[in-house]
Enzyme design. Structure first.
Site, mmCIF file in Angstrom:
data_model
loop_
_atom_site.group_PDB
_atom_site.id
_atom_site.type_symbol
_atom_site.label_atom_id
_atom_site.label_comp_id
_atom_site.label_asym_id
_atom_site.label_seq_id
_atom_site.Cartn_x
_atom_site.Cartn_y
_atom_site.Cartn_z
ATOM 1 C CB SER A 1 17.536 9.471 11.000
ATOM 2 O OG SER A 1 16.447 8.723 11.514
ATOM 3 C CB SER B 1 14.342 6.299 12.788
ATOM 4 O OG SER B 1 13.500 7.414 12.805
ATOM 5 C CE LYS C 1 8.450 12.642 6.457
ATOM 6 N NZ LYS C 1 8.032 13.229 7.701
ATOM 7 C CG ASN D 1 5.423 8.740 8.591
ATOM 8 O OD1 ASN D 1 4.403 8.080 8.445
ATOM 9 N ND2 ASN D 1 5.908 9.025 9.779
ATOM 10 C CG ASP E 1 5.369 12.493 9.995
ATOM 11 O OD1 ASP E 1 6.075 11.924 10.846
ATOM 12 O OD2 ASP E 1 5.742 12.701 8.815
ATOM 13 N N GLY F 1 6.204 26.528 6.345
ATOM 14 C CA GLY F 1 6.603 25.427 5.470
ATOM 15 C C GLY F 1 5.375 24.851 4.789
ATOM 16 N N GLY G 1 5.708 21.619 2.945
ATOM 17 C CA GLY G 1 6.094 20.294 2.456
ATOM 18 C C GLY G 1 5.231 19.200 3.081
ATOM 19 N N GLY G 2 5.776 17.986 3.114
ATOM 20 C CA GLY G 2 5.035 16.829 3.597
ATOM 21 C C GLY G 2 4.582 16.961 5.044
ATOM 22 C CE1 TYR H 1 14.102 13.726 14.276
ATOM 23 C CE2 TYR H 1 16.009 13.185 15.620
ATOM 24 C CZ TYR H 1 15.225 12.952 14.512
ATOM 25 O OH TYR H 1 15.572 11.956 13.639
#
Ligand code: NDP
Length: 263
Positions: free
Chosen positions: A14, A16, A63, A84, A99, A120, A122-123, A208
């Site tokens: 991550s 972040s 999430k 998130n 998101d 997908g 998911g969240g 990413y």
């Protein structure tokens, strides 16, 4: 000094902490942001409060657990059941989702879209799918397994598994699976993915920081594709604005966050 974190598993990849710490420092905000690998989503709430966090981000696969952990949910997160961003508001845990707005910001350059395929369930798929479904787009979901498709079916979206996916044209195909994050897997079998991409105008990956097999295949087929960096930026700017309680201009946050991408 306020403490913030990102919870996930895996979470080592991550960016972040780098992004938020650079923004905090540049704006003179007394905050520090770290990463926490959390195995069990059910431990999210107690871990958040035990560490004395002021806020947090939540990534794969927690999430939906984050939504359940909150005392109050605000905005679009209510619609999709996926959180998130967490804020400690006087001892109450408040949940948001940034998101979908982040993704929409990322694909602005693709122009008007009408028909999209999300791989997908998911969240992230809920966030992106729910967002465009509300805007009236034709939203289609393709997932490896059947179980998680119920939510999308109930919303009225077209859902498919690998076994019953027709080959049709889409304006945009998005990979929201974690295939390619820590392995070299495509999000669907190549026999299915290749003809779908060949008929698509654009593709995008939520992952990413690497050229995933999905992005590599898109490039080989000559499709204009985007990785998840701009989505990361978009969701990060909005989350940072919640962390700093709206004290700074969004454009200023974006400027410094973008700067952190150069490190
Ligand atoms: P979830 O765990 O909620 O969902 C994961 C989905 O991926 C499920 O539908 C699962 O299918 C599918 N999946 C997992 N492995 C494979 C595989 N090998 N082949 C095919 N399908 C697979 O994850 P999230 O939605 O939270 O996150 C998904 C990805 O998006 C992550 O890589 C995350 O890093 C990225 N992301 C990036 C953001 C950004 O800012 N750029 C923001 C948010 C997410 P099944 O139901 O069959 O198990």
């Amino acid at each position: 000094m306020k403490l913030f974190a990102i919870f996930g598993d895996p979470v080592a990849h991550s960016r972040s902490p780098l992004m938020h710490n650079h923004v905090f420092r540049s704006l003179g905000f007394e905050g520090c942001y770290t990463r926490i690998q959390l195995k069990e989503g059910s431990k999210l709430r107690e871990t958040f409060f035990n560490l004395g966090l002021s806020g947090a981000n939540v990534t794969v696969p927690h999430k939906e657990a984050a939504f359940k952990a909150c005392d109050e949910i605000r905005g679009f997160a209510n619609r999709i059941g996926v959180v998130n961003t967490l804020i400690n508001e006087n001892g109450k845990l408040i949940g948001y989702n940034t998101d979908a707005d982040g993704f929409n910001f990322a694909i602005k350059s693709f122009g008007q879209l009408n028909k999209i395929l999300i791989i997908g369930a998911g969240g992230t798929a809920k966030a992106i799918g729910g967002f465009y479904w509300e805007l009236g787009l034709d939203v289609n979901i393709l997932n490896r397994s059947e179980g998680r498709l119920d939510y999308f079916k109930a919303e009225g979206m077209n859902t498919h598994t690998w076994n019953n996916m027709p080959i049709e044209s889409y304006d945009l195909i998005v990979n929201t699976t974690s295939a390619g994050l820590e392995d070299d897997n495509l999000p669907a079998p190549i026999e299915l993915l290749k003809p779908l991409l060949q008929k698509a105008s654009f593709s995008a990956d939520a992952i990413y920081g690497k050229v995933t097999p999905f992005l590599k295949l898109s490039a080989e087929l000559g499709i204009t594709a985007k990785d998840g960096a701009d989505m990361l930026l978009g969701q990060g700017v909005l989350a940072n604005n919640y962390f700093a309680e709206g004290r700074y201009d969004l454009k200023e946050i974006e400027r410094y966050m973008k700067e952190s991408f150069l490190f």
